[in-house]
Enzyme design. Sequence first.
Site, mmCIF file in Angstrom:
data_model
loop_
_atom_site.group_PDB
_atom_site.id
_atom_site.type_symbol
_atom_site.label_atom_id
_atom_site.label_comp_id
_atom_site.label_asym_id
_atom_site.label_seq_id
_atom_site.Cartn_x
_atom_site.Cartn_y
_atom_site.Cartn_z
ATOM 1 N N ILE A 58 0.882 -1.161 0.000
ATOM 2 C CA ILE A 58 0.000 0.000 0.000
ATOM 3 C C ILE A 58 0.922 1.214 0.000
ATOM 4 O O ILE A 58 1.835 1.308 0.822
ATOM 5 C CB ILE A 58 -0.953 -0.011 1.218
ATOM 6 C CG1 ILE A 58 -1.875 1.213 1.216
ATOM 7 C CG2 ILE A 58 -0.207 -0.095 2.534
ATOM 8 C CD1 ILE A 58 -2.951 1.154 2.298
ATOM 9 N N SER A 59 0.756 2.104 -0.962
ATOM 10 C CA SER A 59 1.676 3.231 -1.129
ATOM 11 C C SER A 59 1.643 4.161 0.071
ATOM 12 O O SER A 59 0.652 4.232 0.809
ATOM 13 C CB SER A 59 1.324 4.025 -2.393
ATOM 14 O OG SER A 59 1.507 3.251 -3.557
ATOM 15 N N GLN A 60 2.739 4.893 0.253
ATOM 16 C CA GLN A 60 2.771 5.875 1.332
ATOM 17 C C GLN A 60 1.745 6.969 1.037
ATOM 18 O O GLN A 60 1.493 7.306 -0.128
ATOM 19 C CB GLN A 60 4.170 6.455 1.492
ATOM 20 C CG GLN A 60 4.601 7.356 0.359
ATOM 21 C CD GLN A 60 5.938 8.017 0.591
ATOM 22 O OE1 GLN A 60 6.822 7.963 -0.236
ATOM 23 N NE2 GLN A 60 6.090 8.659 1.731
#
EC number: 2.1.1.77
Length: 208
Positions: A58-60
């Site tokens: 899950i991207s920052q």
Amino acid sequence: MVSRRVQALLEQLRAQGIRDEQVLDALAAVPREKFIDEAFEHKAWENIALPIGQGQTISQPYMVARMTELLELTPQSRVLEIGTGSGYQTAILAHLVHHVCSVERIKGLQWQARRRLKQLDLHNVSTRHGDGWQGWQARAPFDAIIVTAAPPEIPTALMAQLDEGGILVLPVGDEQQFLKRVRRRGGEFIIDTVEAVRFVPLVRGELA
């Protein structure tokens, strides 16, 4: 009421240059902890990427906000997401536009994302199990396309599915990756390099 942890993250994102308050409001409205494993819940509102299984992340929050901001969305925008993943970026988009189309190559992740989105009463999303390199031709054209994994080059099928004036935002590269924004102007595509990034690769094909 926004919690202290959420407010701290929003202030950090503003300090990093995020200016679109509608994007920040969407991040505040979506409970990131619902999209990650319980073991990482205490890190949900930290500005870091987190594993979600199947070799994906899950991207920052900064990158989610930055890519979303670059799309220049309006409520009427027709949006395609390549790489549903956990469904977190999908949920952010669903808070900003009337409808989101999202393609995921890993069937298990698609199912999990659909379940999470349904639990959050986000019903303005259509998901599809398929090869992200091919986009979603049956739903094209799109005003905005966002890709959450990095191909070595910009997929021509995705550029072809952009509407006039449409914007494609994606990381591009192998060892060295850069975030790119592609804008369609008639028969031309104007490509801008935004910043250096690090994403998982956009793999061809689909997995059961």
